[in-house]
Design an enzyme around this catalytic site. Structure first.
Site, mmCIF file in Angstrom:
data_model
loop_
_atom_site.group_PDB
_atom_site.id
_atom_site.type_symbol
_atom_site.label_atom_id
_atom_site.label_comp_id
_atom_site.label_asym_id
_atom_site.label_seq_id
_atom_site.Cartn_x
_atom_site.Cartn_y
_atom_site.Cartn_z
ATOM 1 N N GLY A 1 44.830 9.174 36.577
ATOM 2 C CA GLY A 1 43.470 9.662 36.816
ATOM 3 C C GLY A 1 42.621 9.303 35.612
ATOM 4 O O GLY A 1 43.059 9.458 34.463
ATOM 5 N N LEU B 1 33.793 -6.098 28.314
ATOM 6 C CA LEU B 1 33.908 -7.453 28.855
ATOM 7 C C LEU B 1 35.336 -7.978 28.842
ATOM 8 O O LEU B 1 35.550 -9.189 28.845
ATOM 9 C CB LEU B 1 32.999 -8.393 28.038
ATOM 10 N N ASP C 1 50.105 -4.383 30.622
ATOM 11 C CA ASP C 1 49.588 -3.576 31.734
ATOM 12 C C ASP C 1 48.147 -3.192 31.407
ATOM 13 O O ASP C 1 47.890 -2.425 30.484
ATOM 14 C CB ASP C 1 50.452 -2.323 31.914
ATOM 15 N N ASP D 1 39.974 3.168 30.388
ATOM 16 C CA ASP D 1 40.107 4.574 30.012
ATOM 17 C C ASP D 1 40.426 4.710 28.522
ATOM 18 O O ASP D 1 39.909 5.603 27.842
ATOM 19 C CB ASP D 1 41.218 5.241 30.830
#
Length: 397
Positions: A131, A314, A339, A345
């Site tokens: 989340g 960017l 990953d 976030d």
């Protein structure tokens, strides 16, 4: 003073001072000790505090199934509108309030993304916390900010998973509301081994059921915060009321407009800083962002909508800051991508942490870029680097 007002004042005191005695509250409010004991018992039943000998202490980690807050958000905002909100000084204390989502991530690592109608074998899979809100709260806490995180989960088996995960994290405090109708949000994620890119499908669940009363309960946390950070994975009414309340109490508001929605327009009057990525900046500005020059045009367009500061991330090209006067390009930090799921976030949480500790926009965005470059070298969206490792990467550059 009405009972509800007194209990709220007790909560505000405990939130600031951690503990308080029955005798102290009796003296402050000029009521009997028995009255204070009843107040504390009522607050304890709502899971806001813990009773202890001679008084009470604040409960930092709350899983709240119901609330008995009498003042709704409309009356709360009206009250602040009638008052003159004191302008805060320039000193920042490193306190962040984050309203956002908590999801259960179901991750499948694949050699490549499947084509339509195709079934492929995953190399491996895992179930973990996610989340945007939770990830950003983790990032900010790893960047050594004091974070209060607010989210909503279901009453299913994953709600306790959420509580346990956050309790064991570096997050200073949190409030998890519970929905009786919707399950805990979840996301199905494919991560490609070819390039570390990802595909995500999200079911928001309880994240979209935050009520006006639950937002009103943020008041005491917001008053102690330097920054409110929000995204767009909660219901827009809740987000809108949260940013309005933050502005009413003099708190800087940062919006990460992800996943993008046209609803973002109604939030603009209350936003100080917005942090879109290339796709979100393109959608918001109507200008296709594919290089630094187009990013500058998009940033100027977004700024013209009424937002003081625009920061466009960017990816491998770094990030761009526009404050209405000048463009500042933050060059990227080299990273071996494993990953990229939580890169945005990581950037947002780390950026707000640095800004809340008093660093400049440029310094905070540079720190956030270094933080995100380390985050993409780790597996899992919630797997955040340490503050010291970020400082080391910045020093090496």
């Amino acid at each position: 003073m009405f009972l509800e007002e007194r209990q709220k004042a007790i909560l505000d005191y405990l939130d600031k001072h951690e503990t308080g005695s029955v005798q102290h509250f009796s003296n402050i409010f000029n009521v009997s000790k028995e009255t204070i004991r009843k107040d504390l018992s009522a607050l304890a039943k709502q899971h806001f505090i813990i009773r202890c000998y001679g008084g009470a202490m604040i409960l930092r980690h709350k899983l709240v199934s119901s609330i008995a807050h009498k003042e709704n958000i409309a009356s709360l905002l009206t009250r602040y509108k009638k008052q003159k909100t004191k302008k805060r000084g320039e000193k920042m204390n490193g306190n962040i309030c984050i309203l956002g989502s908590f999801n259960i991530d179901i991750v499948a690592q694949v050699s490549r993304f499947p084509k339509g109608g195709e079934s492929i074998l995953a190399q491996r899979s895992l179930i973990g916390p996610g989340g945007k809100g939770a990830n950003q709260a983790l990032a900010a806490s790893h960047a050594e900010a004091k974070v209060h995180f607010v989210a909503k989960v279901g009453t299913d088996q994953f709600s306790q998973f959420a509580h346990n995960h956050l309790t064991l994290s570096k997050i200073n405090s949190f409030t998890l509301y519970q929905s009786e109708k919707e399950p805990t949000g979840n996301a199905v994620i494919y991560v490609s081994e070819e390039n570390g890119e990802n595909m995500i499908a999200i079911y928001p669940g309880a994240n979209l059921t935050i009520t006006d009363e639950e937002i009103a309960m943020l008041e005491s946390n917001l008053k102690q915060s330097d920054i409110l950070l929000v995204q767009l994975e909660n219901n827009i009414d809740a987000i809108s009321n949260a940013v309005k309340l933050a502005k009413a109490v003099g708190v800087k508001v940062v919006l990460n407009p992800a996943p993008y929605s046209k609803d973002v327009i109604q939030l603009i009057p209350y936003i100080d800083i917005i942090t879109p990525n290339e796709t979100e900046a393109s959608l918001m500005s109507g200008i296709e962002v594919n290089d630094l020059d187009s990013a500058k045009l998009a940033a100027e367009k977004i700024h013209s909508l009424g937002i003081q500061t625009v920061i466009i991330t960017l990816g491998s090209k770094g990030s761009l800051i526009f404050d209405g006067k000048e463009h500042q390009h933050i060059k990227p930090f080299l990273a071996v991508s494993v990953d990229t799921t939580g890169a945005g976030d990581a950037f947002n949480g780390a950026f707000c942490a640095s800004l809340a500790k008093g660093e400049s926009l440029y310094q905070s965005a540079t720190y956030a870029s270094a933080f995100a470059s380390l985050a993409v070298e780790r597996e899992g969206a919630s797997n955040m680097p340490s503050h010291q490792s970020v400082l080391q990467r910045m020093a090496n550059k």
